[in-house]
Structure formats: C-alpha cells, structure tokens
Design a protein around this motif. Structure first.
Motif, PDB file in Angstrom:
ATOM      1  N   LEU A   1       0.964  -1.221   0.100  1.00 28.00           N
ATOM      2  CA  LEU A   1      -0.028   0.059   0.168  1.00 28.00           C
ATOM      3  C   LEU A   1       0.764   1.154   0.114  1.00 28.00           C
ATOM      4  O   LEU A   1       1.017   2.047   0.867  1.00 28.00           O
ATOM      5  CB  LEU A   1      -0.972  -0.037   1.270  1.00 28.00           C
ATOM      6  CG  LEU A   1      -1.988  -0.830   1.113  1.00 28.00           C
ATOM      7  CD1 LEU A   1      -2.866  -0.947   2.494  1.00 28.00           C
ATOM      8  CD2 LEU A   1      -2.984  -0.487   0.209  1.00 28.00           C
ATOM      9  N   ALA A   2       1.483   1.579  -1.186  1.00 28.82           N
ATOM     10  CA  ALA A   2       2.292   2.719  -1.201  1.00 28.82           C
ATOM     11  C   ALA A   2       1.417   4.012  -1.261  1.00 28.82           C
ATOM     12  O   ALA A   2       0.614   4.095  -1.641  1.00 28.82           O
ATOM     13  CB  ALA A   2       2.906   2.588  -2.587  1.00 28.82           C
ATOM     14  N   HIS A   3       1.992   4.906  -0.567  1.00 23.73           N
ATOM     15  CA  HIS A   3       1.417   6.234  -0.449  1.00 23.73           C
ATOM     16  C   HIS A   3       1.611   7.293  -1.514  1.00 23.73           C
ATOM     17  O   HIS A   3       3.062   7.286  -2.159  1.00 23.73           O
ATOM     18  CB  HIS A   3       1.949   7.206   0.647  1.00 23.73           C
ATOM     19  CG  HIS A   3       1.754   6.423   2.111  1.00 23.73           C
ATOM     20  ND1 HIS A   3       2.607   5.358   2.382  1.00 23.73           N
ATOM     21  CD2 HIS A   3       0.882   6.639   3.001  1.00 23.73           C
ATOM     22  CE1 HIS A   3       2.218   5.131   3.863  1.00 23.73           C
ATOM     23  NE2 HIS A   3       1.092   5.756   4.158  1.00 23.73           N
TER      24      HIS A   3
ATOM     25  N   THR B   1      -3.435   8.969  -1.117  1.00 24.30           N
ATOM     26  CA  THR B   1      -4.340   8.176  -1.223  1.00 24.30           C
ATOM     27  C   THR B   1      -3.105   6.776  -1.627  1.00 24.30           C
ATOM     28  O   THR B   1      -1.829   6.911  -2.106  1.00 24.30           O
ATOM     29  CB  THR B   1      -5.405   8.082  -2.231  1.00 24.30           C
ATOM     30  OG1 THR B   1      -6.097   6.969  -2.077  1.00 24.30           O
ATOM     31  CG2 THR B   1      -5.044   8.394  -3.555  1.00 24.30           C
ATOM     32  N   HIS B   2      -3.737   5.607  -1.833  1.00 28.82           N
ATOM     33  CA  HIS B   2      -3.196   4.461  -2.511  1.00 28.82           C
ATOM     34  C   HIS B   2      -4.039   4.275  -4.033  1.00 28.82           C
ATOM     35  O   HIS B   2      -4.984   3.683  -4.004  1.00 28.82           O
ATOM     36  CB  HIS B   2      -3.288   3.226  -1.648  1.00 28.82           C
ATOM     37  CG  HIS B   2      -2.923   3.608  -0.440  1.00 28.82           C
ATOM     38  ND1 HIS B   2      -1.635   3.735   0.076  1.00 28.82           N
ATOM     39  CD2 HIS B   2      -3.595   3.563   1.007  1.00 28.82           C
ATOM     40  CE1 HIS B   2      -1.315   3.983   1.444  1.00 28.82           C
ATOM     41  NE2 HIS B   2      -2.585   3.872   1.778  1.00 28.82           N
TER      42      HIS B   2
ATOM     43  N   SER C   1      -4.922   0.418  -5.315  1.00 30.95           N
ATOM     44  CA  SER C   1      -5.830   0.066  -4.635  1.00 30.95           C
ATOM     45  C   SER C   1      -7.127   0.668  -4.066  1.00 30.95           C
ATOM     46  O   SER C   1      -7.986   0.249  -3.666  1.00 30.95           O
ATOM     47  CB  SER C   1      -5.146  -0.293  -2.936  1.00 30.95           C
ATOM     48  OG  SER C   1      -3.960  -1.021  -3.123  1.00 30.95           O
TER      49      SER C   1
ATOM     50  N   GLU D   1       8.593   3.675  -7.242  1.00 30.29           N
ATOM     51  CA  GLU D   1       7.528   3.132  -7.338  1.00 30.29           C
ATOM     52  C   GLU D   1       6.667   3.708  -8.272  1.00 30.29           C
ATOM     53  O   GLU D   1       6.517   4.910  -8.742  1.00 30.29           O
ATOM     54  CB  GLU D   1       6.790   3.374  -5.967  1.00 30.29           C
ATOM     55  CG  GLU D   1       7.776   2.464  -4.755  1.00 30.29           C
ATOM     56  CD  GLU D   1       7.129   2.419  -3.469  1.00 30.29           C
ATOM     57  OE1 GLU D   1       6.203   3.404  -3.107  1.00 30.29           O
ATOM     58  OE2 GLU D   1       7.373   1.616  -2.599  1.00 30.29           O
TER      59      GLU D   1
ATOM     60  N   GLU E   1       2.529   3.345  -9.975  1.00 29.47           N
ATOM     61  CA  GLU E   1       1.241   2.939  -9.554  1.00 29.47           C
ATOM     62  C   GLU E   1       0.269   3.579 -10.818  1.00 29.47           C
ATOM     63  O   GLU E   1       0.294   4.749 -11.053  1.00 29.47           O
ATOM     64  CB  GLU E   1       0.650   3.158  -8.330  1.00 29.47           C
ATOM     65  CG  GLU E   1       1.123   2.337  -7.220  1.00 29.47           C
ATOM     66  CD  GLU E   1       0.404   2.146  -6.010  1.00 29.47           C
ATOM     67  OE1 GLU E   1      -1.078   2.524  -5.886  1.00 29.47           O
ATOM     68  OE2 GLU E   1       0.742   1.560  -4.998  1.00 29.47           O
TER      69      GLU E   1
ATOM     70  N   THR F   1       1.944  -2.302  -6.752  1.00 30.63           N
ATOM     71  CA  THR F   1       2.992  -1.280  -6.888  1.00 30.63           C
ATOM     72  C   THR F   1       4.131  -1.981  -7.750  1.00 30.63           C
ATOM     73  O   THR F   1       4.820  -2.803  -7.100  1.00 30.63           O
ATOM     74  CB  THR F   1       3.183  -0.752  -5.639  1.00 30.63           C
ATOM     75  OG1 THR F   1       2.484  -0.220  -4.640  1.00 30.63           O
ATOM     76  CG2 THR F   1       4.509   0.452  -5.649  1.00 30.63           C
TER      77      THR F   1
END
Length: 259
Positions: free
Chosen positions: A24-26, A52-53, A56, A184, A186, A202
């Motif tokens: 759950l990367a920020h 957020t993520h 997800s 990272e 996303e 991620t």
C-alpha cells in the motif's frame, strides 16, 4: 511440532503485515481534468489533490493545508495557494483547484503537501508532486524544473502518450542525479483492474547509475512515478519526537489507447 507450527504462523503473519504495508504505497495525487488544452476543450481545468493508494483505490489519508501549490508557466512561477479549496473524500480532507489558461505554453503544476505522520513506518512523509499540462499546442517547456528539493526531470514529453509508451526520467535531489534511486509506479485504478496478488499493486524499479529510470505503461489512464528518498534532516512527529523524513519526488502522466 505444535511449537514449530506456531512459530511459522507468527512469522507468516509478520511477513504478511510488513508486505501489506509495502504494497500500500502512499501517493500524492495531482490530477488535472485534462493534460492537453486546445480549441476543442474548455479553457479551464480542475485539479484534484488526494493523498491515497491509487492502485488499491484507497484508503485516502487526511491532508492538512498544503505548504505550497503553484505553477511554472509562460508567466513565470505563480503562487496558486489562494485557489485551493478543501473538500471531503470518504470523511478525510482533500483539496482541489481551478485554473484558467490565458496563453499558449506548457504549465507545470506542483504541490508540496503538509508533512504527514505515518506511524506504521515511523516517518514523516512529504511528497513533492508535479504534473504538466500543454495549452494550445505549445509543446515547449515540459522539461522545465520547478526547483523542488527532490524532483523527477522527465526525459520523455509527459503528455500526448499512448498506452505502451516508455516513460523515462531522472531522479534528482538538490539538483543532482540520484544513482540507483528506487522508484515506485502505480496506475490510478478506475475499478476495471483486479490485482491477482499484492506485488501487482506497486511496480518497483531502480534508476541506473545516472539516476535514469524507465517504465513502459501498459494501460490507458493516469500513472504516478514516485522516487522515495530519505531527507538529510529529521522532523518532529506529532509527539514531538525527531524522526526520519521520506521525501517523495512524484510526477503524474496520462496515457490513452490508440484507436
């Protein structure tokens, strides 16, 4: 045997917990309603700022009032703090703004959010985030640097991209390239994709010795690239303790399907 099974279970639960935190990367979102403005679009855009993520689809984190919000444009560097409007997303605070284009050019919007305390990681988080909008076919100035403490310099024009295009950038800290920085990646999930397992949430890549990273974006939509670096200085958390600071250099780019 029962004791060994118990130990294996404890390690499995610890591993799942650590892995879930990593998955759950920020990401600080800075998403405009359009990344290309022309005679066929409105002259105004809306810009949403949610912490957020994205892959997800949440959860969202509460945002305090940002420290900076502005744009680098043909007019120079403009302070847009007065344009910020708070609003609620799932009972937490996010921000939005509206901007009207008055002149052709590439406009680099940026935000420095207020530091966010993440107790699970024991760090304060500050994600310096930017996105580029092209107005009226200028296509010049998209690689202009804002001058943030940590920042990604795009090596590929960050708009007008097809799904499948390769995006490249240079991770920089205090104006210098960061060798082997971890980045990272996303996708802002619109609900059409279900991850088969956590590693798909991620994507993780490393820059080369010159700080250059590359990633081919496989699907249409908004993609966030976040280079996470540790600040040279610590910061006080809400309890007054001096803790490390995660400085994120983020850039958002949009891709479209070729039809």
């Amino acid at each position: 045997m029962k004791k060994l099974n118990f130990i294996y279970l404890v390690f499995a639960l610890i591993g799942q917990s650590v892995f879930a935190q990593h998955a759950l990367a920020h990401f600080q979102e800075l998403i405009p309603s359009n990344d290309i403005v022309n005679e066929n679009t409105a002259r105004n855009i809306d810009i949403n700022m949610v912490f957020t993520h994205p892959m997800s689809q949440g959860p969202e984190m509460n945002m305090a009032h940002p420290s900076q919000f502005g744009v680098v444009s043909p007019f120079g560097k403009e302070n847009l703090m007065s344009a910020l409007t708070p609003y609620q997303v799932n009972d937490v605070t996010a921000y939005k703004a509206e901007y009207k284009f008055k002149k052709p050019g590439d406009y680099i919007f940026y935000i420095e959010p207020a530091p966010y305390w993440e107790p699970a990681e024991g760090v304060m988080i500050v994600h310096y985030t930017k996105v580029v909008v092209d107005a009226y076919g200028s296509e010049e100035g998209w690689d202009t640097m804002v001058g943030l403490p940590v920042e990604i310099e795009p090596l590929v024009r960050p708009y007008g991209l097809w799904a499948g295009n390769l995006f490249q950038g240079v991770v920089k800290k205090n104006g210098l390239a960061v060798p082997f920085a971890e980045v990272e990646v996303e996708w802002k999930n619109d609900g059409s994709v279900t991850m088969p397992s956590d590693p798909y949430i991620t994507q993780v890549i490393k820059a080369d010795a010159n700080g250059v990273f590359s990633y081919a974006m496989p699907k249409a939509g908004w993609w966030g690239f976040a280079a996470l670096l540790e600040s040279d200085e610590k910061m006080k958390n809400p309890k007054g303790e001096m803790v490390p600071v995660e400085q994120g250099a983020l850039i958002w780019v949009q891709t479209r399907d070729m039809k």
